[in-house]
Motif scaffolding. Structure first.
Motif, short mmCIF file in Angstrom:
data_model
loop_
_atom_site.label_atom_id
_atom_site.label_comp_id
_atom_site.label_asym_id
_atom_site.label_seq_id
_atom_site.Cartn_x
_atom_site.Cartn_y
_atom_site.Cartn_z
N LEU A 293 0.80 -1.22 0.00
CA LEU A 293 0.00 0.00 0.00
C LEU A 293 0.84 1.27 0.00
N THR A 294 2.05 1.21 0.54
CA THR A 294 2.84 2.44 0.70
C THR A 294 3.93 2.62 -0.34
N ALA A 295 4.43 1.54 -0.92
CA ALA A 295 5.49 1.67 -1.93
C ALA A 295 5.05 2.51 -3.13
N PRO A 296 3.80 2.38 -3.61
CA PRO A 296 3.38 3.26 -4.71
C PRO A 296 3.44 4.74 -4.34
N ALA A 297 3.20 5.06 -3.08
CA ALA A 297 3.28 6.46 -2.65
C ALA A 297 4.70 6.99 -2.76
N LEU A 298 5.68 6.17 -2.37
CA LEU A 298 7.07 6.61 -2.47
C LEU A 298 7.50 6.70 -3.94
N ALA A 299 7.07 5.74 -4.76
CA ALA A 299 7.38 5.80 -6.19
C ALA A 299 6.80 7.07 -6.81
N ALA A 300 5.58 7.43 -6.42
CA ALA A 300 4.95 8.65 -6.93
C ALA A 300 5.71 9.89 -6.47
N ALA A 301 6.18 9.88 -5.23
CA ALA A 301 6.96 11.02 -4.73
C ALA A 301 8.27 11.16 -5.49
N TYR A 302 8.91 10.05 -5.80
CA TYR A 302 10.13 10.11 -6.62
C TYR A 302 9.81 10.73 -7.99
N ALA A 303 8.73 10.26 -8.61
CA ALA A 303 8.37 10.76 -9.93
C ALA A 303 8.04 12.26 -9.87
N ALA A 304 7.31 12.67 -8.84
CA ALA A 304 6.96 14.08 -8.70
C ALA A 304 8.20 14.94 -8.53
N THR A 305 9.16 14.44 -7.76
CA THR A 305 10.41 15.18 -7.55
C THR A 305 11.16 15.36 -8.86
N LEU A 306 11.25 14.29 -9.64
CA LEU A 306 11.95 14.39 -10.92
C LEU A 306 11.22 15.33 -11.87
#
Length: 411
Positions: A293-306
């Motif tokens: 449930l939480t790994a997609p949130a971190l992946a999205a945060a990485y993408a948003a940062t980039l």
């Protein structure tokens, strides 16, 4: 003589190129995370077993291993999967513009991906993702005509059901099972046997990969495949909405970061602790449920940062460094495995179990830097990466252009 483009056509063309550049840069960035994680499995047969790795002996070794698990594991393949789903919509739209069939060529594409993945799994790395993508691509094809809300809801439900499965399994373990199912002695013997084979001649390397396939296939089926499929569907929904057709507002990206980093890092911390210190226990199974449930949130945060970086003052330079590698992601992905296999197995230097985690990480960073440079040089003069060219030929049953053209379409 072509009539001059009007303002709307120019805007659409610019938006299309921007969208492709953003996708390519995200894909190029994901290549780094995938290489970092895959290298840990090439470097040691003990990685992920729950048994202490005899090659990890110092505080710095443990710190590097912990950071890789915390920040990279189970995150970057999700981003790659999202981009696969998004690119599906671009490929279908491209077929519509050309007035050509889509289903049959896409099925040929999936078949070619499966063949490449099967060879990759047997010869180089059993943790191959291409075969999984090829099979799940059939679901993506079936879901292509569904409404955006339906697709997004299905993705969320799939993640929740997968997490519920692991939570329920953890509850059963806690209620009826032993405190831990880890047989350290058997796991150690198995890892030592795998290390010996992987350090042997090429036939022994292939034997080791074949022996690993059943366990790896089970892991892919029960954990990675449901999560990858959910991200396929989210990417499909985003593509239907043309999410990256123009820059996403900085405020929206900040919100993704403000939510994604705390939620994602909290789940990653629990996952890291449980998989490091609680292998085989109900706690590890509960941690897997949380990670789903939480790994997609971190992946999205990485993408948003980039994406924020890409559209900042220095964005053109960042995108210019990453996008060429993303345009030939398949070639780079398989090249990473080939190089790591030469370094760590009997195909070359047989360094498995002999390099410290920090050295392995430095090797990956150096390899990634070389790939960025080589990709930039290649894409200046070629239309596609080498394997992308072969994949496109198999998809369309025709030889695509080898040299670069002024414009390009999604592959």
């Amino acid at each position: 003589m072509q009539p001059p483009l009007d303002t709307n056509t120019k805007s659409a063309s610019t938006a299309g190129r921007s969208r492709l550049t953003d996708l390519d840069a995200l894909r190029g960035f994901a290549l780094l995370g995938i290489a970092v994680v895959n290298a840990t499995y090439f470097a040691s047969a003990f990685h992920g077993t729950g048994v202490a790795d005899p090659g990890v002996t110092t505080t710095s070794d443990r710190a590097v291993s912990t950071l890789i698990t915390l920040l990279f594991e189970t995150k970057f393949y999700l981003l790659f999967s999202f981009l696969f789903g998004y690119s599906f919509t671009l490929q279908r739209l491209s077929a519509q513009r050309r007035g050509t069939r889509f289903t049959a060529p896409f099925l040929r594409r999936l078949a070619a991906l499966f063949a490449l993945g099967a060879a990759h799994a047997v010869l180089l790395f059993t943790g191959d993702i291409l075969t999984t993508y090829a099979v799940l691509g059939l679901v993506l094809l079936a879901a292509g005509g569904l409404r955006v809300r339906t697709v997004a809801t299905a993705a969320c439900v799939l993640l929740v059901l997968t997490a519920a499965f692991y939570a329920g399994l953890g509850a059963l373990q806690a209620a009826f099972g032993p405190p831990s199912t880890l047989d350290a002695q058997a796991v150690t013997a198995h890892a030592q046997h795998a290390t010996a084979l992987l350090a042997g001649d090429p036939a022994q390397v292939i034997t080791a990969r074949l022996e690993e396939l059943p366990d790896t296939a089970a892991l892919l089926l029960l954990f990675q495949a449901p999560c990858a499929l959910a991200m396929f569907l989210l990417g499909l929904a985003a593509g239907k909405r043309d999410l990256l057709a123009r820059p996403i507002s900085a405020s929206a990206l900040r919100r993704v970061q403000l939510i994604g980093f705390p939620v994602g890092l909290a789940g990653a911390g629990l996952y890291t602790h449980a998989t490091t210190h609680g292998t085989g226990t109900p706690g590890e199974t509960f941690a897997l449920a949380v990670d789903v449930l939480t790994a997609p949130a971190l992946a999205a945060a990485y993408a948003a940062t980039l994406l924020r970086l890409i559209h900042s003052r220095y964005g053109r330079r960042i995108a210019g460094a990453l996008a060429p590698a993303g345009r030939m992601a398949l070639s780079n992905y398989l090249t990473q495995s080939a190089v790591l296999a030469v370094v760590f197995t009997g195909y070359g230097f047989a360094a498995i179990g002999r390099l410290a985690p920090a050295t392995v990480l430095a090797l990956v960073l150096a390899l990634y830097a070389l790939q960025l440079s080589a990709s930039a040089r290649w894409m200046r003069t070629h239309a596609y990466g080498p394997l992308e060219w072969l994949l496109r030929a198999a998809t369309h049953l025709t030889l695509p252009p080898w040299r670069a053209a002024a414009e390009r379409t999604p592959v």
